[in-house]
Design a protein around this motif. Sequence first.
Motif, PDB file in Angstrom:
ATOM      1  N   THR A  68     -39.197 -59.717 -31.677  1.00 48.21           N
ATOM      2  CA  THR A  68     -38.177 -58.722 -31.431  1.00 48.21           C
ATOM      3  C   THR A  68     -37.588 -58.922 -30.049  1.00 48.21           C
ATOM      4  OG1 THR A  68     -37.713 -56.329 -31.350  1.00 48.21           O
ATOM      5  CG2 THR A  68     -39.883 -57.045 -30.588  1.00 48.21           C
ATOM      6  N   ILE A  69     -36.338 -58.485 -29.871  1.00 46.18           N
ATOM      7  CA  ILE A  69     -35.640 -58.662 -28.604  1.00 46.18           C
ATOM      8  C   ILE A  69     -34.821 -57.418 -28.320  1.00 46.18           C
ATOM      9  CG2 ILE A  69     -33.662 -59.805 -29.723  1.00 46.18           C
ATOM     10  CD1 ILE A  69     -33.520 -61.655 -27.223  1.00 46.18           C
ATOM     11  N   SER A  70     -34.805 -57.005 -27.063  1.00 48.02           N
ATOM     12  CA  SER A  70     -34.060 -55.820 -26.672  1.00 48.02           C
ATOM     13  C   SER A  70     -32.567 -56.086 -26.683  1.00 48.02           C
ATOM     14  CB  SER A  70     -34.509 -55.359 -25.289  1.00 48.02           C
ATOM     15  OG  SER A  70     -34.315 -56.402 -24.350  1.00 48.02           O
ATOM     16  N   TRP A  71     -31.782 -55.018 -26.500  1.00 47.59           N
ATOM     17  CA  TRP A  71     -30.332 -55.144 -26.616  1.00 47.59           C
ATOM     18  C   TRP A  71     -29.744 -56.108 -25.615  1.00 47.59           C
ATOM     19  CZ3 TRP A  71     -26.933 -53.716 -22.708  1.00 47.59           C
ATOM     20  CH2 TRP A  71     -27.514 -53.021 -21.628  1.00 47.59           C
ATOM     21  N   HIS A  72     -30.320 -56.170 -24.409  1.00 44.01           N
ATOM     22  CA  HIS A  72     -29.778 -57.047 -23.377  1.00 44.01           C
ATOM     23  C   HIS A  72     -30.478 -58.403 -23.347  1.00 44.01           C
ATOM     24  CE1 HIS A  72     -33.387 -55.489 -21.671  1.00 44.01           C
ATOM     25  NE2 HIS A  72     -32.852 -54.350 -21.260  1.00 44.01           N
ATOM     26  N   GLY A  73     -31.538 -58.554 -24.161  1.00 47.76           N
ATOM     27  CA  GLY A  73     -32.220 -59.834 -24.235  1.00 47.76           C
ATOM     28  C   GLY A  73     -33.305 -60.045 -23.211  1.00 47.76           C
ATOM     29  N   ARG A  74     -33.541 -59.063 -22.342  1.00 53.00           N
ATOM     30  CA  ARG A  74     -34.519 -59.281 -21.264  1.00 53.00           C
ATOM     31  C   ARG A  74     -35.956 -59.028 -21.700  1.00 53.00           C
ATOM     32  NH1 ARG A  74     -30.227 -57.166 -17.957  1.00 53.00           N
ATOM     33  NH2 ARG A  74     -31.027 -55.043 -17.978  1.00 53.00           N
ATOM     34  N   HIS A  75     -36.133 -58.316 -22.806  1.00 49.12           N
ATOM     35  CA  HIS A  75     -37.481 -58.013 -23.296  1.00 49.12           C
ATOM     36  C   HIS A  75     -37.671 -58.634 -24.665  1.00 49.12           C
ATOM     37  CE1 HIS A  75     -36.957 -54.234 -20.662  1.00 49.12           C
ATOM     38  NE2 HIS A  75     -37.545 -55.198 -19.963  1.00 49.12           N
ATOM     39  N   THR A  76     -38.719 -59.429 -24.784  1.00 51.97           N
ATOM     40  CA  THR A  76     -39.047 -60.060 -26.063  1.00 51.97           C
ATOM     41  C   THR A  76     -40.534 -59.909 -26.339  1.00 51.97           C
ATOM     42  OG1 THR A  76     -39.382 -62.221 -25.003  1.00 51.97           O
ATOM     43  CG2 THR A  76     -37.187 -61.763 -25.882  1.00 51.97           C
ATOM     44  N   TYR A  77     -40.872 -59.800 -27.609  1.00 58.04           N
ATOM     45  CA  TYR A  77     -42.271 -59.684 -28.017  1.00 58.04           C
ATOM     46  C   TYR A  77     -42.469 -60.488 -29.297  1.00 58.04           C
ATOM     47  CZ  TYR A  77     -42.086 -55.891 -24.680  1.00 58.04           C
ATOM     48  OH  TYR A  77     -41.895 -55.172 -23.535  1.00 58.04           O
ATOM     49  N   TYR A  78     -43.689 -61.010 -29.436  1.00 55.29           N
ATOM     50  CA  TYR A  78     -43.974 -61.905 -30.541  1.00 55.29           C
ATOM     51  C   TYR A  78     -45.277 -61.531 -31.233  1.00 55.29           C
ATOM     52  CZ  TYR A  78     -40.508 -64.830 -28.232  1.00 55.29           C
ATOM     53  OH  TYR A  78     -39.349 -65.311 -27.650  1.00 55.29           O
ATOM     54  N   ALA A  79     -45.351 -61.861 -32.514  1.00 55.76           N
ATOM     55  CA  ALA A  79     -46.627 -61.791 -33.214  1.00 55.76           C
ATOM     56  C   ALA A  79     -47.556 -62.851 -32.624  1.00 55.76           C
ATOM     57  CB  ALA A  79     -46.423 -62.031 -34.707  1.00 55.76           C
ATOM     58  N   SER A  96     -33.909 -65.244 -29.212  1.00 55.97           N
ATOM     59  CA  SER A  96     -32.848 -65.100 -28.205  1.00 55.97           C
ATOM     60  C   SER A  96     -31.615 -64.536 -28.888  1.00 55.97           C
ATOM     61  CB  SER A  96     -32.536 -66.444 -27.542  1.00 55.97           C
ATOM     62  OG  SER A  96     -32.048 -67.376 -28.493  1.00 55.97           O
ATOM     63  N   ARG A  97     -30.639 -64.158 -28.075  1.00 57.55           N
ATOM     64  CA  ARG A  97     -29.410 -63.605 -28.627  1.00 57.55           C
ATOM     65  C   ARG A  97     -28.236 -63.959 -27.743  1.00 57.55           C
ATOM     66  NH1 ARG A  97     -30.454 -57.451 -29.129  1.00 57.55           N
ATOM     67  NH2 ARG A  97     -28.271 -57.427 -29.826  1.00 57.55           N
ATOM     68  N   ASP A  98     -27.074 -64.036 -28.369  1.00 56.82           N
ATOM     69  CA  ASP A  98     -25.811 -64.249 -27.655  1.00 56.82           C
ATOM     70  C   ASP A  98     -24.902 -63.099 -28.076  1.00 56.82           C
ATOM     71  OD1 ASP A  98     -23.315 -64.980 -26.720  1.00 56.82           O
ATOM     72  OD2 ASP A  98     -23.632 -67.104 -27.091  1.00 56.82           O
ATOM     73  N   ASN A  99     -24.819 -62.086 -27.242  1.00 57.57           N
ATOM     74  CA  ASN A  99     -24.048 -60.901 -27.618  1.00 57.57           C
ATOM     75  C   ASN A  99     -22.558 -61.186 -27.728  1.00 57.57           C
ATOM     76  OD1 ASN A  99     -26.382 -59.413 -27.794  1.00 57.57           O
ATOM     77  ND2 ASN A  99     -26.157 -58.441 -25.790  1.00 57.57           N
ATOM     78  N   ALA A 100     -22.081 -62.173 -26.998  1.00 61.88           N
ATOM     79  CA  ALA A 100     -20.661 -62.528 -27.085  1.00 61.88           C
ATOM     80  C   ALA A 100     -20.314 -63.139 -28.441  1.00 61.88           C
ATOM     81  CB  ALA A 100     -20.299 -63.500 -25.971  1.00 61.88           C
ATOM     82  N   LYS A 101     -21.325 -63.734 -29.079  1.00 58.26           N
ATOM     83  CA  LYS A 101     -21.116 -64.361 -30.383  1.00 58.26           C
ATOM     84  C   LYS A 101     -21.694 -63.533 -31.529  1.00 58.26           C
ATOM     85  CE  LYS A 101     -21.059 -69.101 -28.622  1.00 58.26           C
ATOM     86  NZ  LYS A 101     -21.676 -70.460 -28.723  1.00 58.26           N
ATOM     87  N   ASN A 102     -22.225 -62.357 -31.208  1.00 53.94           N
ATOM     88  CA  ASN A 102     -22.833 -61.496 -32.240  1.00 53.94           C
ATOM     89  C   ASN A 102     -23.911 -62.234 -33.027  1.00 53.94           C
ATOM     90  OD1 ASN A 102     -21.101 -59.492 -31.455  1.00 53.94           O
ATOM     91  ND2 ASN A 102     -19.794 -59.616 -33.258  1.00 53.94           N
ATOM     92  N   THR A 103     -24.695 -63.029 -32.339  1.00 56.26           N
ATOM     93  CA  THR A 103     -25.648 -63.901 -33.020  1.00 56.26           C
ATOM     94  C   THR A 103     -27.047 -63.791 -32.436  1.00 56.26           C
ATOM     95  OG1 THR A 103     -23.874 -65.474 -33.543  1.00 56.26           O
ATOM     96  CG2 THR A 103     -26.128 -66.261 -33.755  1.00 56.26           C
ATOM     97  N   ASN A 123     -25.416 -53.536 -28.571  1.00 54.19           N
ATOM     98  CA  ASN A 123     -25.994 -52.221 -28.284  1.00 54.19           C
ATOM     99  C   ASN A 123     -27.381 -52.022 -28.873  1.00 54.19           C
ATOM    100  OD1 ASN A 123     -23.649 -51.598 -26.992  1.00 54.19           O
ATOM    101  ND2 ASN A 123     -22.892 -50.167 -28.540  1.00 54.19           N
ATOM    102  N   TYR A 124     -27.831 -52.955 -29.714  1.00 54.91           N
ATOM    103  CA  TYR A 124     -29.013 -52.695 -30.530  1.00 54.91           C
ATOM    104  C   TYR A 124     -30.061 -53.796 -30.403  1.00 54.91           C
ATOM    105  CZ  TYR A 124     -25.555 -49.576 -32.466  1.00 54.91           C
ATOM    106  OH  TYR A 124     -24.584 -48.622 -32.599  1.00 54.91           O
ATOM    107  N   ALA A 125     -31.317 -53.363 -30.465  1.00 51.67           N
ATOM    108  CA  ALA A 125     -32.413 -54.322 -30.526  1.00 51.67           C
ATOM    109  C   ALA A 125     -32.411 -55.001 -31.901  1.00 51.67           C
ATOM    110  CB  ALA A 125     -33.747 -53.614 -30.305  1.00 51.67           C
ATOM    111  N   MET A 126     -32.941 -56.220 -31.900  1.00 55.57           N
ATOM    112  CA  MET A 126     -32.979 -57.018 -33.120  1.00 55.57           C
ATOM    113  C   MET A 126     -34.391 -57.555 -33.328  1.00 55.57           C
ATOM    114  SD  MET A 126     -29.827 -57.048 -34.284  1.00 55.57           S
ATOM    115  CE  MET A 126     -29.842 -58.429 -35.441  1.00 55.57           C
TER     116      MET A 126
END
Length: 124
Positions: free
Chosen positions: A50-61, A71-78, A31-34
């Motif tokens: 940073t990455i949005s809750w669904h992983g479709r938006h990413t931004y970098y320094a 990246s993120r794997d919401n099924a693995k909470n990682t 549910n949360y951006a990381m």
Amino acid sequence: QVQLVESGGGLVQAGGSLRLSCVASGRTFGNYAMGWFRQAPGKEREFVATISWHGRHTYYADSVKGRFTISRDNAKNTLYLQMDNLKPEDTAVYYCASRAGPATSFRILDYTYWGQGTQVTVSS
């Protein structure tokens, strides 16, 4: 209680790669951006990615763009940070952090929960 636990840091030569992981517990991870931040000795903590809750938006320094991938794997909470072509100036303690909402942010104050950090050292 929300917990974030980073792993994957270590010592690597310049030009090498590392993948950091951050396992979250205590609430619905998806549910949360990381974000990833880092702090070098004697310097302030700074934004990395940073990455949005669904992983479709990413931004970098700018300093890591083209070399790091969040990246993120919401099924693995990682949450992950793939770091390629590492440079000595990437040496720092790397922290993962969780926002209270779904949208990305590069601001430290927008993040509510923080991990304990993992050390990355890049030798020249």
